[in-house]
Enzyme design. Structure first.
Site, PDB file in Angstrom:
ATOM      1  N   ASP B 127       0.879  -1.164  -0.031  1.00 37.80           N
ATOM      2  CA  ASP B 127      -0.035  -0.024  -0.214  1.00 37.80           C
ATOM      3  C   ASP B 127       0.981   1.138  -0.321  1.00 37.80           C
ATOM      4  O   ASP B 127       0.756   2.254  -0.510  1.00 37.80           O
ATOM      5  CB  ASP B 127      -1.109  -0.454   0.712  1.00 37.80           C
ATOM      6  CG  ASP B 127      -2.427  -0.781   0.947  1.00 37.80           C
ATOM      7  OD1 ASP B 127      -2.206  -1.854   0.163  1.00 37.80           O
ATOM      8  OD2 ASP B 127      -2.548  -1.523   2.246  1.00 37.80           O
ATOM      9  N   CYS B 128       2.129   1.172   0.666  1.00 36.99           N
ATOM     10  CA  CYS B 128       2.480   2.082   0.231  1.00 36.99           C
ATOM     11  C   CYS B 128       3.319   2.838  -0.467  1.00 36.99           C
ATOM     12  O   CYS B 128       4.711   3.381  -0.350  1.00 36.99           O
ATOM     13  CB  CYS B 128       3.434   2.409   2.140  1.00 36.99           C
ATOM     14  SG  CYS B 128       3.971   0.991   3.212  1.00 36.99           S
ATOM     15  N   TYR B 129       4.008   1.055  -0.930  1.00 38.93           N
ATOM     16  CA  TYR B 129       5.084   1.061  -1.115  1.00 38.93           C
ATOM     17  C   TYR B 129       4.441  -0.079  -3.294  1.00 38.93           C
ATOM     18  O   TYR B 129       5.233  -0.930  -3.368  1.00 38.93           O
ATOM     19  CB  TYR B 129       6.395   0.289  -1.263  1.00 38.93           C
ATOM     20  CG  TYR B 129       6.996   1.317   0.005  1.00 38.93           C
ATOM     21  CD1 TYR B 129       8.163   2.688  -0.577  1.00 38.93           C
ATOM     22  CD2 TYR B 129       7.151   1.321   1.149  1.00 38.93           C
ATOM     23  CE1 TYR B 129       9.210   2.618   0.397  1.00 38.93           C
ATOM     24  CE2 TYR B 129       7.706   1.219   1.772  1.00 38.93           C
ATOM     25  CZ  TYR B 129       8.833   2.388   1.509  1.00 38.93           C
ATOM     26  OH  TYR B 129       9.274   3.214   3.085  1.00 38.93           O
TER      27      TYR B 129
END
Lengths: 138, 380
Positions: B127-129
């Site tokens: 989700d963040c990468y």
């Protein structure tokens, strides 16, 4: 005079005692560097001849007259010396004194005159700076 | 008796008397340790040899949208990426998937030389990468940090190698000809850093050193650190003993002092240039740096046998003479590390100190007093 040659034997010529004939009849000193000759089959001989120019010339004419083809040795060691780090790894496999460490500066010295193009240094150099020229004999 | 602070004061004033380890060994032929202790403030050492246990940390910088890199290669050489998103460690001996003669050492050399290197990275995507794949080109200007962190360098002495087999073998000690026709050896002898401070009185964690053409530091004791090797009358262990882990900014290094190597049928390694200054605090240190090649012994090991038995002992004087005698046989010798480069390193470090740009350091902590090397056992 000292010169290097490649002799190529065909199946019919390998029975001839060529080198001893060159030594006895033409007064040539012969130093065999590499020989790959099987009796009754063809082969190749790398040899250094030392004598007067006339004697070598006469010996070579005789060589050709018995059906052995010769050509000057043109293969030589190529060395990218500008990239060398003078580690000396090649000197421990050079048994002919072509590659040696200068005992004062400890820089690598290469003397092509002493090189018999055995090729051991090609694998021994960790920087892969040696190669054998691809030029073919005539 | 002098302190490091007093020596540094002289260096700052441009008054320090600095000699290379070879120069001081020559001086010792006519001077006593007490005279040398009065005359010399610092002695510089040097070595330039293949040191397999080396590598570099690189932080590539973040891509947009970001990627948490999990599988990374540089010029097709696998790189360790199991640390954070864009940190990686490239080991010198890691080999290209397509060419065994090109490896991590060559990538490090290419980057130091300022050349572009191909980066491939893959990830599962989070989700963040969210990015799952990147293919781009990096160089030492484009990355954030690029520093060498070598776990085991600068071996204090090393055995010479021969081969008793009937055929040649190809090793990290070079090509060893059959029937003990040659012997190879690896240290710079009387110029070698840890042989000039054999008791490790002045070299410790935090010591500032010459590394790859710039300033570096001893970051820890090296792996396989061994204090239990038998020592001769001069305190010199005859064989591989102490080691150093070192660190330094690779962006400032030079390919004059860091060079990739490939050993036939062994693999990739890397030549590392290291120089260490030795403060001459007292007569005892003056005696230590006066060591000569005739006083430094190392064992001769037969690499032709898997148990690698010791079959002789020789001095560096003998090794450098071009041949040694082993079991009555004259054996041709050849070095693997460059004495010429080691001399340049010791001379360069001497110049830095004379110019006042390089100050000595008091170690933050000394290296282990008692340490030995364990093997790996089969257990279940």
């Amino acid at each position: 005079m000292k010169k290097r040659f490649v002799f190529r034997f065909s199946p019919g010529t390998v029975k001839q005692p060529l080198i001893s004939h060159l030594v006895r009849e033409f007064d040539i000193d012969a130093n065999i560097w590499n020989a790959d000759i099987s009796y009754g089959r063809e082969g190749k001989l790398v040899v250094e001849l030392e004598a007067s120019e006339e004697a070598i010339q006469a010996g070579l004419e005789y060589t050709r007259s018995i059906g052995v083809h010769w050509s000057p040795l043109v293969k030589e060691l190529q060395f990218r010396q500008d990239e060398c780090v003078d580690c000396g790894s090649c000197t421990s496999v050079c048994f002919y004194g072509a590659l040696s460490m200068n005992p004062t500066t400890w820089k690598l010295e290469f003397d092509p005159e002493q090189c018999v193009v055995c090729g051991l240094c090609i694998k021994a150099c960790p920087l892969r700076l040696f190669s054998i020229s691809r030029e073919e004999e005539e | 008796m002098k302190t490091i602070e007093q020596i540094n004061e002289k260096i700052r004033r441009g008054e320090a008397a600095v000699f290379t380890a070879e120069e001081v060994s020559k001086m010792a032929e006519s001077m006593s340790p007490a005279e040398i202790a009065r005359k010399a403030d610092v002695v510089t050492t040097g070595t330039f040899g293949p040191m397999c246990s080396s590598g570099a940390f690189i932080n590539f910088g973040h891509y947009n949208p970001p990627i948490r890199m999990e599988e990374v290669s540089l010029n097709d050489v696998p790189v360790y990426a199991g640390i954070a998103a864009v940190d990686s460690y490239i080991g010198a001996t890691s080999e290209s998937t397509f060419d065994e003669t090109y490896g991590g050492a060559h990538v490090i050399e290419d980057l130091i030389a300022g050349r572009d290197v191909k980066l491939k990275a893959r990830a599962k995507g989070t989700d963040c990468y969210p990015t799952r794949e990147v293919q781009t080109v990096i160089n030492k200007e484009s990355v954030n940090e690029f520093y060498l962190f070598n776990p085991r360098n600068a071996y204090q002495n090393y055995p010479a190698a021969v081969n008793s087999r009937k055929s040649a073998i190809y090793t990290y000690m070079g090509t060893l000809m059959p029937h003990m026709e040659n012997a190879t050896y690896a240290t710079s002898g009387e110029l070698s850093p840890l042989l000039n401070d054999p008791a490790l009185r002045t070299i410790g964690i935090g010591t500032r050193i010459f590394l790859g053409g710039t300033e570096g530091y001893v970051s820890w004791y090296g792996t396989q650190f061994n204090t239990r090797k038998e020592k001769n009358a001069y305190g010199i262990p005859a064989g591989n003993a102490a080691t150093l882990a070192v660190i330094g900014n690779a962006k400032e290094m030079s390919t004059d002092y860091i060079r990739a190597a490939y050993f036939e049928k062994y693999g990739v390694s890397i030549f590392i240039g290291i120089g260490i200054p030795i403060p001459i605090l007292d007569e005892d240190m003056a005696r230590a740096v006066s060591i000569r090649n005739s006083q430094i012994e190392t064992v001769v090991v037969d690499y032709g046998r898997t148990d690698k038995p010791v079959i002789g002992k020789v001095t560096y004087d003998q090794l450098r003479s071009g041949s040694i005698y082993i079991q009555g046989k004259q054996v041709k010798t050849g070095p693997l590390s460059s004495l010429e480069k080691a001399r340049k390193i010791a001379a360069e470090l001497k110049r830095w100190i004379e110019e006042g740009t390089f100050l000595l350091t008091q170690p933050v902590e000394m290296l282990p007093k008692d340490s030995f090397v364990r093997g790996l056992e089969q257990r279940s």
